[in-house]
Design a protein around this motif. Structure first.
Motif, PDB file in Angstrom:
ATOM      1  N   SER A 168      11.252  50.018   7.225  1.00 50.80           N
ATOM      2  CA  SER A 168      11.230  49.271   8.491  1.00 50.80           C
ATOM      3  C   SER A 168      10.606  50.107   9.599  1.00 50.80           C
ATOM      4  CB  SER A 168      12.648  48.849   8.882  1.00 50.80           C
ATOM      5  OG  SER A 168      13.189  47.944   7.939  1.00 50.80           O
ATOM      6  N   ARG A 169      10.841  51.410   9.578  1.00 49.36           N
ATOM      7  CA  ARG A 169      10.228  52.288  10.567  1.00 49.36           C
ATOM      8  C   ARG A 169       8.711  52.282  10.437  1.00 49.36           C
ATOM      9  NH1 ARG A 169      13.611  57.985  10.755  1.00 49.36           N
ATOM     10  NH2 ARG A 169      15.723  57.131  10.512  1.00 49.36           N
ATOM     11  N   ILE A 170       8.223  52.118   9.222  1.00 43.61           N
ATOM     12  CA  ILE A 170       6.778  52.070   8.996  1.00 43.61           C
ATOM     13  C   ILE A 170       6.185  50.778   9.544  1.00 43.61           C
ATOM     14  CG2 ILE A 170       5.065  51.876   7.121  1.00 43.61           C
ATOM     15  CD1 ILE A 170       6.794  53.937   5.594  1.00 43.61           C
ATOM     16  N   GLY A 171       7.027  49.730   9.659  1.00 38.60           N
ATOM     17  CA  GLY A 171       6.570  48.465  10.218  1.00 38.60           C
ATOM     18  C   GLY A 171       6.798  47.261   9.329  1.00 38.60           C
ATOM     19  N   ALA A 172       7.351  47.450   8.121  1.00 32.75           N
ATOM     20  CA  ALA A 172       7.639  46.324   7.240  1.00 32.75           C
ATOM     21  C   ALA A 172       8.840  45.537   7.769  1.00 32.75           C
ATOM     22  CB  ALA A 172       7.916  46.826   5.829  1.00 32.75           C
ATOM     23  N   GLN A 173       8.871  44.251   7.447  1.00 33.37           N
ATOM     24  CA  GLN A 173       9.968  43.382   7.861  1.00 33.37           C
ATOM     25  C   GLN A 173      10.677  42.845   6.623  1.00 33.37           C
ATOM     26  OE1 GLN A 173       7.967  40.453  10.313  1.00 33.37           O
ATOM     27  NE2 GLN A 173       8.175  41.718  12.149  1.00 33.37           N
ATOM     28  N   PHE A 174      12.006  42.770   6.691  1.00 36.44           N
ATOM     29  CA  PHE A 174      12.813  42.401   5.526  1.00 36.44           C
ATOM     30  C   PHE A 174      13.790  41.288   5.857  1.00 36.44           C
ATOM     31  CE2 PHE A 174      11.463  46.749   4.960  1.00 36.44           C
ATOM     32  CZ  PHE A 174      11.110  46.814   3.625  1.00 36.44           C
ATOM     33  N   THR A 175      13.973  40.383   4.903  1.00 41.40           N
ATOM     34  CA  THR A 175      15.030  39.371   4.962  1.00 41.40           C
ATOM     35  C   THR A 175      15.805  39.463   3.653  1.00 41.40           C
ATOM     36  OG1 THR A 175      13.599  37.935   6.278  1.00 41.40           O
ATOM     37  CG2 THR A 175      15.587  36.946   5.352  1.00 41.40           C
ATOM     38  N   PRO A 176      16.806  40.353   3.596  1.00 42.81           N
ATOM     39  CA  PRO A 176      17.568  40.515   2.356  1.00 42.81           C
ATOM     40  C   PRO A 176      18.746  39.547   2.288  1.00 42.81           C
ATOM     41  CG  PRO A 176      18.249  42.165   3.934  1.00 42.81           C
ATOM     42  CD  PRO A 176      17.184  41.342   4.620  1.00 42.81           C
ATOM     43  N   SER A 177      19.357  39.465   1.130  1.00 38.87           N
ATOM     44  CA  SER A 177      20.630  38.770   0.997  1.00 38.87           C
ATOM     45  C   SER A 177      21.724  39.618   1.635  1.00 38.87           C
ATOM     46  CB  SER A 177      20.930  38.519  -0.482  1.00 38.87           C
ATOM     47  OG  SER A 177      19.950  37.654  -1.036  1.00 38.87           O
ATOM     48  N   PRO A 192       0.552  49.737   9.633  1.00 39.41           N
ATOM     49  CA  PRO A 192       1.660  50.636   9.302  1.00 39.41           C
ATOM     50  C   PRO A 192       1.589  51.935  10.096  1.00 39.41           C
ATOM     51  CG  PRO A 192       0.042  50.570   7.528  1.00 39.41           C
ATOM     52  CD  PRO A 192      -0.353  49.506   8.489  1.00 39.41           C
ATOM     53  N   VAL A 193       2.781  52.471  10.402  1.00 38.47           N
ATOM     54  CA  VAL A 193       2.913  53.663  11.237  1.00 38.47           C
ATOM     55  C   VAL A 193       3.384  54.828  10.366  1.00 38.47           C
ATOM     56  CG1 VAL A 193       4.101  54.682  13.217  1.00 38.47           C
ATOM     57  CG2 VAL A 193       3.491  52.247  13.235  1.00 38.47           C
ATOM     58  N   PRO A 194       2.699  55.966  10.386  1.00 36.64           N
ATOM     59  CA  PRO A 194       3.175  57.120   9.610  1.00 36.64           C
ATOM     60  C   PRO A 194       4.482  57.642  10.203  1.00 36.64           C
ATOM     61  CG  PRO A 194       1.357  57.770  11.021  1.00 36.64           C
ATOM     62  CD  PRO A 194       1.467  56.272  11.141  1.00 36.64           C
TER      63      PRO A 194
END
Length: 473
Positions: A168-177, A192-194
């Motif tokens: 998530s810090r890199i920039g990905a977004q998640f919708t988990p159960s 994406p952010v290093p």
């Protein structure tokens, strides 16, 4: 040889599609574990003799497929583990544009290049493979595509928060159960952010996920590892041409990878999996009269902790024809029956043998005196809670076991056979290593040990039962 078996073996249908879609794929649960269970009683054994060769290393197999899919050109792999876990990885890479095919005894992977992954048409069914799930989440985190991950009942209980947080810090977004579990939908970062990330727990999967995300991220991505874990990702990334550096700073490993990498295809020979060889090392050690050679076993120092621990307990394990194969140390292991003595296992070795503790607990149950293990919290969040599962299984088989918060205390029989399970089945909790460990326990028991389901073994070691039966014949 008296073998009693009921039930059926079942395969898993893996997704094969590829292409791009406008809408994200629907979230759905895997149904791969709904078929009938396949129990088996593993009976007392005569000596294990001869020569065997175990399945290819699972960690290296996963990474061979993934990195081959990110290289431009054809990667060729021999010795690839063809268990369900690795086949789930292969199916996922096909779904995202790579060609992954078997030609004779060789696997050929035509990659799409870093940044070239396509959005899959359907959900990615990871089956039982936590490695596939976490590493692929890392790969996708720096690609602007959306994917849904599903898994079987066991995998769907495993938390994914430990990779969601850094990705998530890199920039990905998640919708988990709920609880950060599967089914899970994610969308990779457009830009994406290093990051610099210090591992809060020793985990090769989390380390690898962050490094893989860094491949398609401009700049330098850094992972700080206070406790060393298996280093296959570092070795193989370098082999494929990534600019990766490892330094020791203040007693910690600092690993950096430069993004926007240009990976080159490779020819890879996968060594035998030390985690698979572990079951035969313990079996030959505890069954009287055994003299077994296990060929072509990978002995990467970040993976070979069990060999040293068994030797400390008195095991006779001899390395024959030691050599290097593809940058990995390899040897044939000759293992002969030997009486074992209980020890206090140094918690510092846990990362180098984390998957081998279930079968080590079996060895401890047959040793003279007490074996104490600590620092094994990671076993609570594997395919099952392996501390609780092995405590219950060994107790059911007649061992004297005390469960603690972070390990087991085992008082051994001094070499006397375990009682076994005459009228009961031990619960494997859909965990392949519990099933194989208790199969080994059955060889050194009076009444045999019946496990409730042998199907999960196929996730990592499809040839386990035929090899075991052949070595006992």
């Amino acid at each position: 040889m008296d073998i009693r078996r009921t039930g059926i073996k079942s395969g898993r249908a893996l997704p094969q599609g590829m292409g791009a879609v406008k809408e994200p794929p629907p979230m759905q649960a895997s149904t791969s574990q709904q078929d009938q269970a396949s129990p088996r009683r593993f009976l007392p054994s005569g000596p294990l003799r001869g020569r065997i060769r175990v399945a290819g290393d699972k960690s290296i197999s996963h990474r061979s497929v993934m990195l081959g899919a990110l290289a431009v050109g054809e990667t060729r792999v021999t010795g690839l583990l063809e268990g369900e876990d690795v086949m789930a990885t292969a199916a996922a890479m096909r779904a995202m544009g790579a060609q992954v095919d078997k030609v004779g005894d060789e696997w050929r992977i035509h990659g799409v290049g870093v940044g070239g992954l396509l959005q899959p048409q359907t959900a990615l069914d990871m089956g039982n493979s936590g490695t596939s799930t976490r590493l692929l989440m890392g790969l996708l985190a720096s690609h602007a595509i959306t994917a849904t991950f599903t898994g079987d009942a066991s995998l769907s209980k495993r938390p994914m928060g430990r990779v969601i947080e850094p990705l998530s810090r890199i920039g990905a977004q998640f919708t988990p159960s709920p609880g950060g579990r599967l089914p899970l939908m994610m969308t990779g970062a457009n830009v994406p952010v290093p990051i610099e990330y210090r591992l809060p727990v020793a985990s090769a999967q989390v380390k690898s996920a962050v490094l893989l995300a860094g491949l398609n991220t401009a700049g330098i991505t850094t992972v700080i590892e206070p406790v060393p874990t298996r280093d296959h990702s570092e070795r193989m990334l370098r082999g494929f041409g990534a600019e990766l550096e490892v330094e020791e700073v203040g007693g910690e490993r600092v690993i950096t990878v430069r993004g926007e990498a240009d990976l080159r295809p490779q020819t890879i020979e996968v060594p035998g999996d030390p985690s698979s060889a572990a079951f035969f090392m313990v079996a030959a050690t505890i069954v009287e009269g055994s003299d077994l050679v296990i060929e072509n076993v990978g002995l990467n120092p970040t993976r070979a902790g069990l060999v040293e621990v068994l030797r400390q307990m008195g095991a006779q394990i001899e390395e024959l024809h030691r050599r290097d194969v593809g940058g990995e140390p390899v040897a044939d292991l000759r293992v002969r029956h030997a009486p074992l003595t209980g020890i206090e296992v140094d918690p510092a070795v846990a990362p180098s043998m984390i998957d081998e503790f279930p079968v080590l607990f079996v060895a401890a149950a047959l040793a003279q005196g007490r074996t104490v293990t600590r620092g094994l919290e990671e076993l609570r969040v594997k395919e099952s809670d392996r501390i609780a599962a092995m405590a219950a299984a060994l107790t059911a088989a007649g061992a004297r076991v005390e469960e603690t918060e972070d390990g087991l205390i085992v008082d051994g029989t001094g070499g006397e056979p375990l009682r076994g399970t005459s009228n009961a089945r031990v619960k494997t909790h859909l965990d392949h290593r519990i099933a194989m460990a208790m199969a080994v326990a059955g060889l050194a028991s009076k009444d045999g040990v019946e496990v409730d389901d042998t199907r999960p073994i196929a996730t990592s070691f499809p040839a386990f039962e035929p090899l075991l039966d052949g070595a006992r014949a």
